[in-house]
Design a protein around this motif. Structure first.
Motif, PDB file in Angstrom:
ATOM      1  N   GLU A 115      -3.952 -12.501  23.691  1.00 57.40           N
ATOM      2  CA  GLU A 115      -3.949 -11.068  23.386  1.00 57.40           C
ATOM      3  C   GLU A 115      -4.521 -10.863  21.990  1.00 57.40           C
ATOM      4  OE1 GLU A 115      -3.278  -7.171  24.459  1.00 57.40           O
ATOM      5  OE2 GLU A 115      -2.490  -8.803  25.676  1.00 57.40           O
ATOM      6  N   ARG A 116      -5.198  -9.758  21.805  1.00 57.52           N
ATOM      7  CA  ARG A 116      -5.686  -9.386  20.475  1.00 57.52           C
ATOM      8  C   ARG A 116      -5.444  -7.894  20.300  1.00 57.52           C
ATOM      9  NH1 ARG A 116     -10.667 -11.883  19.964  1.00 57.52           N
ATOM     10  NH2 ARG A 116      -9.602 -13.560  18.894  1.00 57.52           N
ATOM     11  N   LEU A 117      -4.781  -7.548  19.208  1.00 56.74           N
ATOM     12  CA  LEU A 117      -4.497  -6.161  18.884  1.00 56.74           C
ATOM     13  C   LEU A 117      -5.115  -5.864  17.528  1.00 56.74           C
ATOM     14  CD1 LEU A 117      -0.723  -6.217  19.849  1.00 56.74           C
ATOM     15  CD2 LEU A 117      -2.600  -5.305  21.218  1.00 56.74           C
ATOM     16  N   ALA A 118      -5.888  -4.799  17.458  1.00 53.63           N
ATOM     17  CA  ALA A 118      -6.615  -4.524  16.218  1.00 53.63           C
ATOM     18  C   ALA A 118      -6.491  -3.057  15.823  1.00 53.63           C
ATOM     19  CB  ALA A 118      -8.084  -4.882  16.386  1.00 53.63           C
ATOM     20  N   SER A 119      -6.446  -2.853  14.521  1.00 47.44           N
ATOM     21  CA  SER A 119      -6.592  -1.522  13.939  1.00 47.44           C
ATOM     22  C   SER A 119      -7.879  -1.563  13.127  1.00 47.44           C
ATOM     23  CB  SER A 119      -5.382  -1.187  13.051  1.00 47.44           C
ATOM     24  OG  SER A 119      -5.393  -1.987  11.881  1.00 47.44           O
ATOM     25  N   GLU A 120      -8.093  -0.567  12.320  1.00 46.84           N
ATOM     26  CA  GLU A 120      -9.306  -0.538  11.510  1.00 46.84           C
ATOM     27  C   GLU A 120      -9.348  -1.675  10.481  1.00 46.84           C
ATOM     28  OE1 GLU A 120     -11.152   2.535   8.323  1.00 46.84           O
ATOM     29  OE2 GLU A 120     -10.565   3.374  10.265  1.00 46.84           O
ATOM     30  N   SER A 121      -8.164  -2.042   9.952  1.00 44.79           N
ATOM     31  CA  SER A 121      -8.150  -3.000   8.850  1.00 44.79           C
ATOM     32  C   SER A 121      -7.347  -4.276   9.104  1.00 44.79           C
ATOM     33  CB  SER A 121      -7.606  -2.328   7.587  1.00 44.79           C
ATOM     34  OG  SER A 121      -6.266  -1.912   7.819  1.00 44.79           O
ATOM     35  N   SER A 122      -6.811  -4.443  10.296  1.00 42.39           N
ATOM     36  CA  SER A 122      -6.085  -5.678  10.567  1.00 42.39           C
ATOM     37  C   SER A 122      -6.152  -6.032  12.046  1.00 42.39           C
ATOM     38  CB  SER A 122      -4.631  -5.584  10.093  1.00 42.39           C
ATOM     39  OG  SER A 122      -3.899  -4.670  10.868  1.00 42.39           O
ATOM     40  N   VAL A 123      -5.906  -7.325  12.305  1.00 43.68           N
ATOM     41  CA  VAL A 123      -5.975  -7.856  13.665  1.00 43.68           C
ATOM     42  C   VAL A 123      -4.868  -8.882  13.847  1.00 43.68           C
ATOM     43  CG1 VAL A 123      -7.400  -9.067  15.367  1.00 43.68           C
ATOM     44  CG2 VAL A 123      -8.493  -7.730  13.580  1.00 43.68           C
ATOM     45  N   ILE A 124      -4.190  -8.810  14.968  1.00 44.95           N
ATOM     46  CA  ILE A 124      -3.268  -9.871  15.355  1.00 44.95           C
ATOM     47  C   ILE A 124      -3.826 -10.514  16.610  1.00 44.95           C
ATOM     48  CG2 ILE A 124      -0.961 -10.458  16.179  1.00 44.95           C
ATOM     49  CD1 ILE A 124       0.063  -8.061  14.539  1.00 44.95           C
TER      50      ILE A 124
ATOM     51  N   THR B 111       0.693 -19.406  19.077  1.00 50.73           N
ATOM     52  CA  THR B 111       0.360 -19.106  17.684  1.00 50.73           C
ATOM     53  C   THR B 111       0.053 -17.627  17.504  1.00 50.73           C
ATOM     54  OG1 THR B 111      -0.591 -21.325  17.486  1.00 50.73           O
ATOM     55  CG2 THR B 111      -1.222 -19.721  15.807  1.00 50.73           C
ATOM     56  N   ALA B 112       0.553 -17.073  16.410  1.00 52.03           N
ATOM     57  CA  ALA B 112       0.206 -15.710  16.011  1.00 52.03           C
ATOM     58  C   ALA B 112      -0.626 -15.796  14.739  1.00 52.03           C
ATOM     59  CB  ALA B 112       1.452 -14.878  15.766  1.00 52.03           C
ATOM     60  N   ASN B 113      -1.750 -15.087  14.715  1.00 55.55           N
ATOM     61  CA  ASN B 113      -2.645 -15.059  13.571  1.00 55.55           C
ATOM     62  C   ASN B 113      -2.878 -13.599  13.211  1.00 55.55           C
ATOM     63  OD1 ASN B 113      -5.429 -14.589  12.441  1.00 55.55           O
ATOM     64  ND2 ASN B 113      -5.433 -16.814  12.368  1.00 55.55           N
ATOM     65  N   TRP B 114      -2.531 -13.241  11.967  1.00 53.51           N
ATOM     66  CA  TRP B 114      -2.765 -11.893  11.474  1.00 53.51           C
ATOM     67  C   TRP B 114      -3.832 -11.957  10.398  1.00 53.51           C
ATOM     68  CZ3 TRP B 114      -2.059 -10.083   6.445  1.00 53.51           C
ATOM     69  CH2 TRP B 114      -2.204  -8.709   6.278  1.00 53.51           C
ATOM     70  N   MET B 115      -4.790 -11.052  10.461  1.00 52.45           N
ATOM     71  CA  MET B 115      -5.865 -10.983   9.480  1.00 52.45           C
ATOM     72  C   MET B 115      -5.991  -9.568   8.942  1.00 52.45           C
ATOM     73  SD  MET B 115      -8.923 -12.869  11.503  1.00 52.45           S
ATOM     74  CE  MET B 115      -8.880 -14.611  11.840  1.00 52.45           C
ATOM     75  N   ARG B 116      -6.225  -9.485   7.627  1.00 51.54           N
ATOM     76  CA  ARG B 116      -6.566  -8.203   7.002  1.00 51.54           C
ATOM     77  C   ARG B 116      -8.069  -8.238   6.732  1.00 51.54           C
ATOM     78  NH1 ARG B 116      -3.871  -4.393   5.070  1.00 51.54           N
ATOM     79  NH2 ARG B 116      -1.975  -5.574   4.659  1.00 51.54           N
ATOM     80  N   VAL B 117      -8.732  -7.127   7.009  1.00 51.08           N
ATOM     81  CA  VAL B 117     -10.168  -7.004   6.805  1.00 51.08           C
ATOM     82  C   VAL B 117     -10.419  -5.961   5.729  1.00 51.08           C
ATOM     83  CG1 VAL B 117     -12.332  -6.290   7.902  1.00 51.08           C
ATOM     84  CG2 VAL B 117     -10.687  -7.694   9.165  1.00 51.08           C
ATOM     85  N   GLU B 118     -11.250  -6.326   4.740  1.00 50.26           N
ATOM     86  CA  GLU B 118     -11.641  -5.407   3.675  1.00 50.26           C
ATOM     87  C   GLU B 118     -13.105  -5.647   3.358  1.00 50.26           C
ATOM     88  OE1 GLU B 118      -7.653  -4.936   1.013  1.00 50.26           O
ATOM     89  OE2 GLU B 118      -8.726  -6.844   0.799  1.00 50.26           O
ATOM     90  N   GLY B 119     -13.868  -4.580   3.259  1.00 48.45           N
ATOM     91  CA  GLY B 119     -15.274  -4.692   2.893  1.00 48.45           C
ATOM     92  C   GLY B 119     -16.106  -5.499   3.875  1.00 48.45           C
ATOM     93  N   GLY B 120     -15.719  -5.495   5.142  1.00 48.46           N
ATOM     94  CA  GLY B 120     -16.496  -6.188   6.174  1.00 48.46           C
ATOM     95  C   GLY B 120     -16.267  -7.685   6.272  1.00 48.46           C
ATOM     96  N   VAL B 121     -15.248  -8.197   5.544  1.00 44.66           N
ATOM     97  CA  VAL B 121     -14.898  -9.620   5.627  1.00 44.66           C
ATOM     98  C   VAL B 121     -13.377  -9.767   5.723  1.00 44.66           C
ATOM     99  CG1 VAL B 121     -16.957 -10.518   4.456  1.00 44.66           C
ATOM    100  CG2 VAL B 121     -14.953  -9.851   3.107  1.00 44.66           C
ATOM    101  N   ILE B 122     -12.944 -10.947   6.100  1.00 41.33           N
ATOM    102  CA  ILE B 122     -11.519 -11.238   6.220  1.00 41.33           C
ATOM    103  C   ILE B 122     -10.987 -11.577   4.830  1.00 41.33           C
ATOM    104  CG2 ILE B 122      -9.813 -12.779   7.250  1.00 41.33           C
ATOM    105  CD1 ILE B 122     -12.018 -13.226   9.513  1.00 41.33           C
ATOM    106  N   SER B 123      -9.982 -10.828   4.382  1.00 43.88           N
ATOM    107  CA  SER B 123      -9.452 -11.021   3.028  1.00 43.88           C
ATOM    108  C   SER B 123      -8.103 -11.735   3.001  1.00 43.88           C
ATOM    109  CB  SER B 123      -9.329  -9.681   2.313  1.00 43.88           C
ATOM    110  OG  SER B 123      -8.426  -8.840   3.010  1.00 43.88           O
ATOM    111  N   GLU B 124      -7.417 -11.735   4.125  1.00 42.02           N
ATOM    112  CA  GLU B 124      -6.077 -12.319   4.166  1.00 42.02           C
ATOM    113  C   GLU B 124      -5.804 -12.831   5.569  1.00 42.02           C
ATOM    114  OE1 GLU B 124      -1.671 -10.683   2.770  1.00 42.02           O
ATOM    115  OE2 GLU B 124      -3.402  -9.348   2.744  1.00 42.02           O
ATOM    116  N   ILE B 125      -5.211 -14.025   5.664  1.00 41.07           N
ATOM    117  CA  ILE B 125      -4.877 -14.618   6.956  1.00 41.07           C
ATOM    118  C   ILE B 125      -3.449 -15.150   6.874  1.00 41.07           C
ATOM    119  CG2 ILE B 125      -5.440 -16.376   8.679  1.00 41.07           C
ATOM    120  CD1 ILE B 125      -8.285 -16.472   7.352  1.00 41.07           C
TER     121      ILE B 125
END
Length: 113
Positions: free
Chosen positions: A63-72, A87-101
């Motif tokens: 499963e993948r769930l996404a908003s404008e600035s994050s993805v699980i 496994t659960a992977n959460w990512m924050r996206v800023e400026g068109g790249v992944i900034s936090e995992i």
């Protein structure tokens, strides 16, 4: 790319061991935290993923769930050394790249090998 596209590209690059491509997807100051490592910076992050790829068999996304600035992304991490790890992977996206995992899974099978 939007957040969901970045996550898809990240997992594809990791699974295909395309670390040059993977590096373009993460911010220079990306942070990573999971049960096997806490990392600051793109070079160390990519090196960690490259190390994990040595035992990576495949990633089975459930499963993948996404908003404008994050993805699980919820997936089964298949390795050559342990049973698949949910496994659960959460990512924050800023400026068109992944900034936090942030990653959560039970590492006992991988560590026991």
């Amino acid at each position: 790319m939007n957040a969901a596209d970045l996550a898809e590209a990240y997992f594809t690059a990791w699974q295909e061991r395309d670390f040059t491509r993977l590096r373009t997807l993460v911010a220079d100051d990306v942070t990573f935290a999971g049960p096997l490592a806490v990392i600051d910076g793109a070079e160390e992050c990519v090196a960690g993923l490259e190390g994990m790829a040595k035992v990576l068999d495949r990633i089975e996304v459930r499963e993948r769930l996404a908003s404008e600035s994050s993805v699980i992304t919820w997936f089964d991490l298949h390795t050559t050394v342990a049973e698949p790890a949910p496994t659960a992977n959460w990512m924050r996206v800023e400026g068109g790249v992944i900034s936090e995992i942030r990653v959560a899974f039970d590492p006992r099978g991988i560590l026991g090998s």
